[in-house]
Design a protein around this motif. Structure first.
Motif, PDB file in Angstrom:
ATOM      1  N   ASP A  99       0.838  -1.190   0.000  1.00  0.00           N
ATOM      2  CA  ASP A  99       0.000   0.000   0.000  1.00  0.00           C
ATOM      3  C   ASP A  99       0.878   1.246   0.000  1.00  0.00           C
ATOM      4  O   ASP A  99       1.962   1.253   0.561  1.00  0.00           O
ATOM      5  N   GLY A 100       0.401   2.290  -0.630  1.00  0.00           N
ATOM      6  CA  GLY A 100       1.117   3.557  -0.645  1.00  0.00           C
ATOM      7  C   GLY A 100       2.186   3.667  -1.716  1.00  0.00           C
ATOM      8  O   GLY A 100       2.767   4.729  -1.893  1.00  0.00           O
ATOM      9  N   LEU A 101       2.458   2.594  -2.434  1.00  0.00           N
ATOM     10  CA  LEU A 101       3.465   2.651  -3.496  1.00  0.00           C
ATOM     11  C   LEU A 101       2.823   3.166  -4.789  1.00  0.00           C
ATOM     12  O   LEU A 101       1.653   2.894  -5.061  1.00  0.00           O
ATOM     13  N   PRO A 102       3.588   3.906  -5.592  1.00  0.00           N
ATOM     14  CA  PRO A 102       3.021   4.473  -6.829  1.00  0.00           C
ATOM     15  C   PRO A 102       2.408   3.424  -7.761  1.00  0.00           C
ATOM     16  O   PRO A 102       1.385   3.685  -8.384  1.00  0.00           O
ATOM     17  N   ALA A 103       3.018   2.244  -7.856  1.00  0.00           N
ATOM     18  CA  ALA A 103       2.490   1.214  -8.751  1.00  0.00           C
ATOM     19  C   ALA A 103       1.097   0.775  -8.319  1.00  0.00           C
ATOM     20  O   ALA A 103       0.205   0.576  -9.146  1.00  0.00           O
ATOM     21  N   LYS A 104       0.880   0.628  -7.029  1.00  0.00           N
ATOM     22  CA  LYS A 104      -0.442   0.205  -6.551  1.00  0.00           C
ATOM     23  C   LYS A 104      -1.451   1.332  -6.745  1.00  0.00           C
ATOM     24  O   LYS A 104      -2.592   1.090  -7.142  1.00  0.00           O
ATOM     25  N   ALA A 105      -1.039   2.573  -6.511  1.00  0.00           N
ATOM     26  CA  ALA A 105      -1.937   3.715  -6.713  1.00  0.00           C
ATOM     27  C   ALA A 105      -2.354   3.809  -8.181  1.00  0.00           C
ATOM     28  O   ALA A 105      -3.523   4.059  -8.492  1.00  0.00           O
ATOM     29  N   ALA A 106      -1.419   3.579  -9.106  1.00  0.00           N
ATOM     30  CA  ALA A 106      -1.734   3.621 -10.534  1.00  0.00           C
ATOM     31  C   ALA A 106      -2.691   2.488 -10.905  1.00  0.00           C
ATOM     32  O   ALA A 106      -3.622   2.683 -11.692  1.00  0.00           O
ATOM     33  N   TYR A 107      -2.478   1.316 -10.330  1.00  0.00           N
ATOM     34  CA  TYR A 107      -3.358   0.178 -10.582  1.00  0.00           C
ATOM     35  C   TYR A 107      -4.775   0.492 -10.094  1.00  0.00           C
ATOM     36  O   TYR A 107      -5.751   0.261 -10.804  1.00  0.00           O
ATOM     37  N   VAL A 108      -4.880   1.033  -8.890  1.00  0.00           N
ATOM     38  CA  VAL A 108      -6.189   1.371  -8.320  1.00  0.00           C
ATOM     39  C   VAL A 108      -6.904   2.388  -9.203  1.00  0.00           C
ATOM     40  O   VAL A 108      -8.100   2.262  -9.476  1.00  0.00           O
ATOM     41  N   LYS A 109      -6.175   3.374  -9.673  1.00  0.00           N
ATOM     42  CA  LYS A 109      -6.777   4.417 -10.523  1.00  0.00           C
ATOM     43  C   LYS A 109      -7.311   3.825 -11.825  1.00  0.00           C
ATOM     44  O   LYS A 109      -8.398   4.183 -12.274  1.00  0.00           O
ATOM     45  N   GLU A 110      -6.567   2.905 -12.410  1.00  0.00           N
ATOM     46  CA  GLU A 110      -6.949   2.314 -13.698  1.00  0.00           C
ATOM     47  C   GLU A 110      -8.033   1.248 -13.558  1.00  0.00           C
ATOM     48  O   GLU A 110      -8.986   1.206 -14.339  1.00  0.00           O
ATOM     49  N   VAL A 111      -7.894   0.365 -12.570  1.00  0.00           N
ATOM     50  CA  VAL A 111      -8.759  -0.815 -12.461  1.00  0.00           C
ATOM     51  C   VAL A 111      -9.956  -0.603 -11.545  1.00  0.00           C
ATOM     52  O   VAL A 111     -11.001  -1.213 -11.726  1.00  0.00           O
ATOM     53  N   GLU A 112      -9.819   0.251 -10.543  1.00  0.00           N
ATOM     54  CA  GLU A 112     -10.847   0.491  -9.534  1.00  0.00           C
ATOM     55  C   GLU A 112     -11.325  -0.808  -8.879  1.00  0.00           C
ATOM     56  O   GLU A 112     -12.519  -1.135  -8.895  1.00  0.00           O
ATOM     57  N   PRO A 113     -10.386  -1.570  -8.282  1.00  0.00           N
ATOM     58  CA  PRO A 113     -10.769  -2.839  -7.655  1.00  0.00           C
ATOM     59  C   PRO A 113     -11.500  -2.611  -6.336  1.00  0.00           C
ATOM     60  O   PRO A 113     -11.370  -1.544  -5.728  1.00  0.00           O
ATOM     61  N   PRO A 114     -12.238  -3.627  -5.888  1.00  0.00           N
ATOM     62  CA  PRO A 114     -12.828  -3.509  -4.547  1.00  0.00           C
ATOM     63  C   PRO A 114     -11.699  -3.492  -3.520  1.00  0.00           C
ATOM     64  O   PRO A 114     -10.724  -4.222  -3.650  1.00  0.00           O
ATOM     65  N   GLU A 115     -11.832  -2.616  -2.546  1.00  0.00           N
ATOM     66  CA  GLU A 115     -10.761  -2.508  -1.550  1.00  0.00           C
ATOM     67  C   GLU A 115     -11.276  -2.944  -0.197  1.00  0.00           C
ATOM     68  O   GLU A 115     -12.472  -2.861   0.052  1.00  0.00           O
ATOM     69  N   PRO A 116     -10.396  -3.432   0.658  1.00  0.00           N
ATOM     70  CA  PRO A 116      -8.954  -3.604   0.468  1.00  0.00           C
ATOM     71  C   PRO A 116      -8.668  -4.816  -0.422  1.00  0.00           C
ATOM     72  O   PRO A 116      -9.535  -5.668  -0.636  1.00  0.00           O
ATOM     73  N   PHE A 117      -7.434  -4.878  -0.929  1.00  0.00           N
ATOM     74  CA  PHE A 117      -7.016  -6.006  -1.767  1.00  0.00           C
ATOM     75  C   PHE A 117      -5.504  -6.099  -1.719  1.00  0.00           C
ATOM     76  O   PHE A 117      -4.814  -5.184  -1.296  1.00  0.00           O
ATOM     77  N   HIS A 118      -4.997  -7.245  -2.161  1.00  0.00           N
ATOM     78  CA  HIS A 118      -3.552  -7.457  -2.287  1.00  0.00           C
ATOM     79  C   HIS A 118      -3.211  -7.427  -3.770  1.00  0.00           C
ATOM     80  O   HIS A 118      -3.981  -7.927  -4.605  1.00  0.00           O
ATOM     81  N   LEU A 119      -2.067  -6.863  -4.092  1.00  0.00           N
ATOM     82  CA  LEU A 119      -1.636  -6.765  -5.483  1.00  0.00           C
ATOM     83  C   LEU A 119      -0.236  -7.355  -5.621  1.00  0.00           C
ATOM     84  O   LEU A 119       0.652  -7.058  -4.813  1.00  0.00           O
ATOM     85  N   PHE A 120      -0.072  -8.177  -6.646  1.00  0.00           N
ATOM     86  CA  PHE A 120       1.223  -8.778  -6.949  1.00  0.00           C
ATOM     87  C   PHE A 120       1.572  -8.475  -8.401  1.00  0.00           C
ATOM     88  O   PHE A 120       0.733  -8.602  -9.285  1.00  0.00           O
ATOM     89  N   ARG A 121       2.822  -8.092  -8.640  1.00  0.00           N
ATOM     90  CA  ARG A 121       3.325  -8.023 -10.013  1.00  0.00           C
ATOM     91  C   ARG A 121       4.071  -9.325 -10.257  1.00  0.00           C
ATOM     92  O   ARG A 121       4.445 -10.016  -9.310  1.00  0.00           O
ATOM     93  N   THR A 122       4.256  -9.689 -11.498  1.00  0.00           N
ATOM     94  CA  THR A 122       4.847 -10.984 -11.802  1.00  0.00           C
ATOM     95  C   THR A 122       6.225 -10.842 -12.434  1.00  0.00           C
ATOM     96  O   THR A 122       6.484  -9.905 -13.191  1.00  0.00           O
ATOM     97  N   GLU A 123       7.078 -11.784 -12.100  1.00  0.00           N
ATOM     98  CA  GLU A 123       8.375 -11.955 -12.755  1.00  0.00           C
ATOM     99  C   GLU A 123       8.288 -13.284 -13.493  1.00  0.00           C
ATOM    100  O   GLU A 123       8.119 -14.333 -12.866  1.00  0.00           O
ATOM    101  N   LEU A 124       8.355 -13.243 -14.807  1.00  0.00           N
ATOM    102  CA  LEU A 124       8.118 -14.424 -15.628  1.00  0.00           C
ATOM    103  C   LEU A 124       9.330 -15.345 -15.667  1.00  0.00           C
ATOM    104  O   LEU A 124      10.462 -14.882 -15.800  1.00  0.00           O
TER     105      LEU A 124
END
Length: 155
Positions: A99-124
């Motif tokens: 929470d509070g990181l720019p990447a999560k804030a950008a995701y929230v702005k774009e996707v508008e997920p139900p909150e609270p939630f956990h977010l993971f980025r992937t390393e392939l």
């Protein structure tokens, strides 16, 4: 490597994989339980800003699994069995975005997920596409970071 790296290295495969995941909302995520056995769960995914994102409900079992062991496998919804362009799977490691990181804030702005939630980025670590060609060949395309797509054909 993130999703953008695959898009740069192998744009055709990346486009096909993204299209397959975009065909349906719900997909299947495999994680590892505490005892090492597999757990499969439904999940929605997003391709956004060069990343493949996994959003999850608070303290779900898949969140707990990924916090303990970040390895995952993700399979696109196969659909109704019609020719959807093949089966696609992605393997890698999930990195939680706090929470509070720019990447999560950008995701929230774009996707508008139900909150609270956990977010993971992937390393392939691997992307695989399997499909039937000319009603004769089973074709398997495998990409791993640092290598070109390897294509295998079987009759």
């Amino acid at each position: 490597m993130n999703w953008a790296a695959l898009c740069t290295a192998e744009p055709v495969l990346a486009g096909t994989v993204e299209q397959r995941f975009g065909a349906f909302t719900h997909h299947v995520l495999a994680t590892l339980r505490k005892d090492g056995s597999p757990r499969t769960s439904g999940i929605e995914v997003r391709f956004l800003d060069g990343e493949l994102w996994l959003g999850m409900m608070p303290d779900s079992l898949k969140v707990l699994d990924l916090r303990r062991d970040p390895r995952f496998a993700l399979q696109a919804n196969p659909g109704a069995g019609t020719d959807m362009g093949g089966d696609v799977r992605i393997s890698g490691r999930a990195v939680e975005v706090g929470d509070g990181l720019p990447a999560k804030a950008a995701y929230v702005k774009e996707v508008e997920p139900p909150e609270p939630f956990h977010l993971f980025r992937t390393e392939l670590t691997e992307v695989t596409r399997t499909y039937v060609e000319d009603e004769t060949y089973l074709v398997v395309q495998v990409w791993r970071p640092g290598a070109p797509v390897r294509t295998l054909k079987r009759t």
